[in-house]
Scaffold this active site. Structure first.
Site, PDB file in Angstrom:
ATOM      1  N   THR A   1      34.786 -12.748  44.107  1.00  0.00           N
ATOM      2  CA  THR A   1      34.851 -14.067  43.458  1.00  0.00           C
ATOM      3  C   THR A   1      36.307 -14.380  43.079  1.00  0.00           C
ATOM      4  O   THR A   1      37.205 -13.566  43.308  1.00  0.00           O
ATOM      5  CB  THR A   1      33.963 -14.093  42.200  1.00  0.00           C
ATOM      6  OG1 THR A   1      34.424 -13.065  41.298  1.00  0.00           O
ATOM      7  CG2 THR A   1      32.500 -13.856  42.547  1.00  0.00           C
TER       8      THR A   1
ATOM      9  N   ASN B   1      27.032 -14.406  43.960  1.00  0.00           N
ATOM     10  CA  ASN B   1      25.992 -13.554  43.361  1.00  0.00           C
ATOM     11  C   ASN B   1      24.944 -13.268  44.422  1.00  0.00           C
ATOM     12  O   ASN B   1      24.419 -14.183  45.031  1.00  0.00           O
ATOM     13  CB  ASN B   1      25.362 -14.239  42.146  1.00  0.00           C
ATOM     14  CG  ASN B   1      24.602 -13.260  41.276  1.00  0.00           C
ATOM     15  OD1 ASN B   1      23.705 -12.587  41.770  1.00  0.00           O
ATOM     16  ND2 ASN B   1      24.967 -13.153  40.016  1.00  0.00           N
ATOM     17  N   MET B   2      24.676 -11.981  44.642  1.00  0.00           N
ATOM     18  CA  MET B   2      23.790 -11.574  45.742  1.00  0.00           C
ATOM     19  C   MET B   2      22.361 -11.349  45.264  1.00  0.00           C
ATOM     20  O   MET B   2      21.537 -10.850  46.025  1.00  0.00           O
ATOM     21  CB  MET B   2      24.308 -10.270  46.373  1.00  0.00           C
ATOM     22  CG  MET B   2      25.724 -10.337  46.897  1.00  0.00           C
ATOM     23  SD  MET B   2      25.737 -10.964  48.577  1.00  0.00           S
ATOM     24  CE  MET B   2      27.486 -11.145  48.883  1.00  0.00           C
TER      25      MET B   2
ATOM     26  N   HIS C   1      30.325 -11.480  30.738  1.00  0.00           N
ATOM     27  CA  HIS C   1      30.606 -10.327  31.603  1.00  0.00           C
ATOM     28  C   HIS C   1      31.397  -9.272  30.835  1.00  0.00           C
ATOM     29  O   HIS C   1      31.938  -9.543  29.774  1.00  0.00           O
ATOM     30  CB  HIS C   1      31.417 -10.749  32.833  1.00  0.00           C
ATOM     31  CG  HIS C   1      30.605 -11.452  33.885  1.00  0.00           C
ATOM     32  ND1 HIS C   1      30.385 -12.801  33.865  1.00  0.00           N
ATOM     33  CD2 HIS C   1      29.935 -10.974  34.970  1.00  0.00           C
ATOM     34  CE1 HIS C   1      29.631 -13.139  34.905  1.00  0.00           C
ATOM     35  NE2 HIS C   1      29.332 -12.053  35.589  1.00  0.00           N
TER      36      HIS C   1
ATOM     37  N   LYS D   1      36.482  -7.869  33.775  1.00  0.00           N
ATOM     38  CA  LYS D   1      36.416  -8.950  34.761  1.00  0.00           C
ATOM     39  C   LYS D   1      37.699  -9.784  34.707  1.00  0.00           C
ATOM     40  O   LYS D   1      38.158 -10.145  33.627  1.00  0.00           O
ATOM     41  CB  LYS D   1      35.178  -9.821  34.516  1.00  0.00           C
ATOM     42  CG  LYS D   1      34.991 -10.889  35.577  1.00  0.00           C
ATOM     43  CD  LYS D   1      33.575 -11.417  35.634  1.00  0.00           C
ATOM     44  CE  LYS D   1      33.402 -12.488  36.696  1.00  0.00           C
ATOM     45  NZ  LYS D   1      33.623 -12.013  38.073  1.00  0.00           N
TER      46      LYS D   1
ATOM     47  N   THR E   1      29.335 -16.851  39.900  1.00  0.00           N
ATOM     48  CA  THR E   1      27.957 -17.324  39.700  1.00  0.00           C
ATOM     49  C   THR E   1      27.941 -18.628  38.915  1.00  0.00           C
ATOM     50  O   THR E   1      27.226 -19.568  39.271  1.00  0.00           O
ATOM     51  CB  THR E   1      27.148 -16.263  38.918  1.00  0.00           C
ATOM     52  OG1 THR E   1      27.321 -15.003  39.560  1.00  0.00           O
ATOM     53  CG2 THR E   1      25.685 -16.622  38.848  1.00  0.00           C
TER      54      THR E   1
HETATM   55  N1  LIG Z   1      28.753 -11.477  44.571  1.00  0.00           N
HETATM   56  C1  LIG Z   1      28.201 -10.626  43.711  1.00  0.00           C
HETATM   57  O1  LIG Z   1      26.958 -10.447  43.645  1.00  0.00           O
HETATM   58  C2  LIG Z   1      29.101  -9.840  42.824  1.00  0.00           C
HETATM   59  C3  LIG Z   1      30.450 -10.038  42.897  1.00  0.00           C
HETATM   60  N2  LIG Z   1      31.307  -9.246  42.186  1.00  0.00           N
HETATM   61  C4  LIG Z   1      32.726  -9.467  42.454  1.00  0.00           C
HETATM   62  O2  LIG Z   1      33.216  -8.360  43.211  1.00  0.00           O
HETATM   63  C5  LIG Z   1      34.608  -8.176  42.949  1.00  0.00           C
HETATM   64  C6  LIG Z   1      34.869  -6.715  42.550  1.00  0.00           C
HETATM   65  O3  LIG Z   1      34.258  -6.451  41.319  1.00  0.00           O
HETATM   66  P1  LIG Z   1      34.327  -4.991  40.663  1.00  0.00           P
HETATM   67  O4  LIG Z   1      33.807  -3.977  41.620  1.00  0.00           O
HETATM   68  O5  LIG Z   1      33.726  -5.117  39.331  1.00  0.00           O
HETATM   69  O6  LIG Z   1      35.924  -4.829  40.520  1.00  0.00           O
HETATM   70  P2  LIG Z   1      36.800  -3.490  40.559  1.00  0.00           P
HETATM   71  O7  LIG Z   1      38.134  -3.877  40.031  1.00  0.00           O
HETATM   72  O8  LIG Z   1      36.062  -2.368  39.913  1.00  0.00           O
HETATM   73  O9  LIG Z   1      36.906  -3.155  42.116  1.00  0.00           O
HETATM   74  C7  LIG Z   1      37.688  -3.874  43.015  1.00  0.00           C
HETATM   75  C8  LIG Z   1      38.111  -2.928  44.109  1.00  0.00           C
HETATM   76  O10 LIG Z   1      38.843  -3.664  45.096  1.00  0.00           O
HETATM   77  C9  LIG Z   1      40.051  -2.966  45.379  1.00  0.00           C
HETATM   78  N3  LIG Z   1      41.108  -3.896  45.762  1.00  0.00           N
HETATM   79  C10 LIG Z   1      41.553  -4.953  45.040  1.00  0.00           C
HETATM   80  N4  LIG Z   1      42.578  -5.547  45.692  1.00  0.00           N
HETATM   81  C11 LIG Z   1      42.776  -4.842  46.820  1.00  0.00           C
HETATM   82  C12 LIG Z   1      43.695  -4.959  47.914  1.00  0.00           C
HETATM   83  N5  LIG Z   1      44.601  -5.960  47.952  1.00  0.00           N
HETATM   84  N6  LIG Z   1      43.584  -4.066  48.937  1.00  0.00           N
HETATM   85  C13 LIG Z   1      42.651  -3.091  48.906  1.00  0.00           C
HETATM   86  N7  LIG Z   1      41.778  -2.901  47.893  1.00  0.00           N
HETATM   87  C14 LIG Z   1      41.837  -3.780  46.879  1.00  0.00           C
HETATM   88  C15 LIG Z   1      40.405  -2.268  44.077  1.00  0.00           C
HETATM   89  O11 LIG Z   1      41.280  -1.215  44.331  1.00  0.00           O
HETATM   90  P3  LIG Z   1      42.371  -0.781  43.209  1.00  0.00           P
HETATM   91  O12 LIG Z   1      41.544  -0.318  42.033  1.00  0.00           O
HETATM   92  O13 LIG Z   1      43.131   0.291  43.899  1.00  0.00           O
HETATM   93  O14 LIG Z   1      43.152  -2.025  42.885  1.00  0.00           O
HETATM   94  C16 LIG Z   1      39.027  -1.811  43.606  1.00  0.00           C
HETATM   95  O15 LIG Z   1      38.651  -0.602  44.226  1.00  0.00           O
HETATM   96  C17 LIG Z   1      34.956  -9.200  41.861  1.00  0.00           C
HETATM   97  O16 LIG Z   1      35.508 -10.347  42.486  1.00  0.00           O
HETATM   98  C18 LIG Z   1      33.614  -9.531  41.229  1.00  0.00           C
HETATM   99  O17 LIG Z   1      33.559 -10.769  40.623  1.00  0.00           O
HETATM  100  C19 LIG Z   1      30.864  -8.265  41.363  1.00  0.00           C
HETATM  101  C20 LIG Z   1      29.531  -8.040  41.220  1.00  0.00           C
HETATM  102  C21 LIG Z   1      28.528  -8.824  41.918  1.00  0.00           C
HETATM  103  O1  LIG Z   2      32.609  -9.314  38.126  1.00  0.00           O
HETATM  104  C1  LIG Z   2      31.396  -9.040  37.972  1.00  0.00           C
HETATM  105  O2  LIG Z   2      31.016  -8.009  37.423  1.00  0.00           O
HETATM  106  C2  LIG Z   2      30.403  -9.988  38.503  1.00  0.00           C
HETATM  107  N1  LIG Z   2      30.852 -10.968  39.228  1.00  0.00           N
HETATM  108  C3  LIG Z   2      30.080 -11.973  39.878  1.00  0.00           C
HETATM  109  C4  LIG Z   2      30.477 -13.328  39.354  1.00  0.00           C
HETATM  110  O3  LIG Z   2      31.685 -13.586  39.220  1.00  0.00           O
HETATM  111  O4  LIG Z   2      29.600 -14.155  39.116  1.00  0.00           O
HETATM  112  C5  LIG Z   2      28.612 -11.688  39.869  1.00  0.00           C
HETATM  113  C6  LIG Z   2      28.082 -10.917  38.699  1.00  0.00           C
HETATM  114  O5  LIG Z   2      27.836 -11.802  37.660  1.00  0.00           O
HETATM  115  C7  LIG Z   2      28.961  -9.766  38.274  1.00  0.00           C
END
Ligand SMILES: NC(=O)C1=CN([C@@H]2O[C@H](COP(=O)(O)OP(=O)(O)OC[C@H]3O[C@@H](n4cnc5c(N)ncnc54)[C@H](OP(=O)(O)O)[C@@H]3O)[C@@H](O)[C@H]2O)C=CC1
Ligand SMILES: O=C(O)C1=N[C@H](C(=O)O)C[C@H](O)C1
Length: 269
Positions: A103, A127-128, A158, A162, A169
């Site tokens: 996102t 959001n999946m 959240h 974040k 979402t």
């Molecule tokens: N669509 C959905 O249902 C959901 C969406 N999300 C979204 O997913 C995304 C990730 O969330 P979350 O897992 O909590 O975040 P985290 O910060 O825990 O994880 C992000 C990961 O991406 C890596 N990353 C970031 N930038 C780069 C880059 N340029 N090259 C390679 N790797 C990279 C980070 O590595 P490093 O730590 O080394 O920077 C880290 O491992 C967010 O945008 C969140 O909003 C989350 C949950 C549900």
């Molecule tokens: O960053 C998160 O954690 C999440 N990101 C998504 C969002 O931006 O809506 C989905 C979920 O709510 C968790």
């Protein structure tokens, strides 16, 4: 018998990355064939299961995304906008389905993803989960039934790590509400109240973001009228919800024509 679809997880060390690794590895419908991290990451060269503190999964962590994608049928990507835009080009090159959960994308990022979708199958959703995608349908329906006497406010909560707001979402819900009213969200979005803001503008859609502790994801769509208030709410209590939705999308995308799809397509809503 043909092999199960192979899946690569990007951002393997992240909150969602680790959840996705566990979900794909446990699935009987696909295989984990790759796990990527950022260049220079200390997990490179290690087994991803061991790096996560568990049993070996037989997949070595790499920073060579294109090489990993070339052995896969799908890439599941919950990382950052900059990384996702780059992965979209690489997934198209490797002819993999690209499932995007990331996102916080800007206009420019979205344009680059749309360009990649001319050659690749991309499924993107903020959001999946089934629940939030149903909530979008309900939001559109209620917004079209109630006129602007009912103020629409979207409140999301959240965890404290974040980095983007409003959440993906919340923006999807805002788009659904605006669409229900025959408006464009860009024309009615009010996401930054602070100080002497003046009275609320009729027809605007307001956004508020709470950040704290380990909240996984909560979204309220409020329709506030005179003498009554309708509140539609979704609460996520387990991140595996998003990972299972992403795996479902990766499998659904197999054999689909290039283009940009969302979870409403996957879920048939
Ligand atoms: N669509 C959905 O249902 C959901 C969406 N999300 C979204 O997913 C995304 C990730 O969330 P979350 O897992 O909590 O975040 P985290 O910060 O825990 O994880 C992000 C990961 O991406 C890596 N990353 C970031 N930038 C780069 C880059 N340029 N090259 C390679 N790797 C990279 C980070 O590595 P490093 O730590 O080394 O920077 C880290 O491992 C967010 O945008 C969140 O909003 C989350 C949950 C549900
Ligand atoms: O960053 C998160 O954690 C999440 N990101 C998504 C969002 O931006 O809506 C989905 C979920 O709510 C968790």
């Amino acid at each position: 018998m043909s092999e199960l679809p192979g899946i690569v997880v990007t951002g393997a060390s992240g909150r969602m990355g680790q959840m996705l690794i566990r979900t794909v590895a446990a699935s009987e419908a696909c295989r984990l064939v790759g796990a990527t991290v950022r260049e220079g990451h200390d997990w490179i060269g290690r087994d991803v299961g061991e790096a996560m503190g568990g049993a070996a999964l037989g997949v070595t962590v790499t920073d060579d995304a294109l090489e990993a994608f070339s052995h896969a049928q799908a890439v599941i990507d919950f990382t950052s906008p900059a990384a996702t835009v780059e992965f979209a080009g690489l997934a198209a090159q490797a002819r993999c389905v690209h499932v995007i959960g990331t996102t916080g994308m800007g206009e420019d990022d979205l344009a680059r993803i749309a360009a990649a979708a001319r050659h690749a199958t991309i499924i993107r959703a903020g959001n999946m989960s089934l629940g939030v995608n149903l909530l979008m349908k309900l939001t559109r329906m209620v917004a079209s039934a109630l006129d602007a006497d009912y103020d629409i406010e979207i409140v999301e909560a959240h965890h404290n790590r974040k980095v983007d707001a409003p959440s993906g979402t919340a923006l999807m819900l805002g788009e659904a509400a605006a669409d229900g009213r025959g408006m464009r969200l860009a024309d009615v979005r009010d996401a930054a109240r602070d100080g002497i803001t003046g009275a609320r503008k009729r027809g605007d859609i307001g956004f508020s973001a709470i950040r704290g502790g380990d909240i996984i994801g909560e979204h309220d769509v409020i329709f506030a009228g005179e003498g009554e208030r309708l509140v539609l709410r979704h609460v996520a209590s387990d991140r595996s919800l998003f990972a299972k939705g992403a795996v479902k999308a990766a499998l659904w995308g197999q054999g689909k024509k290039p283009g940009e799809y969302d979870m409403l397509d996957v879920l048939g809503l």
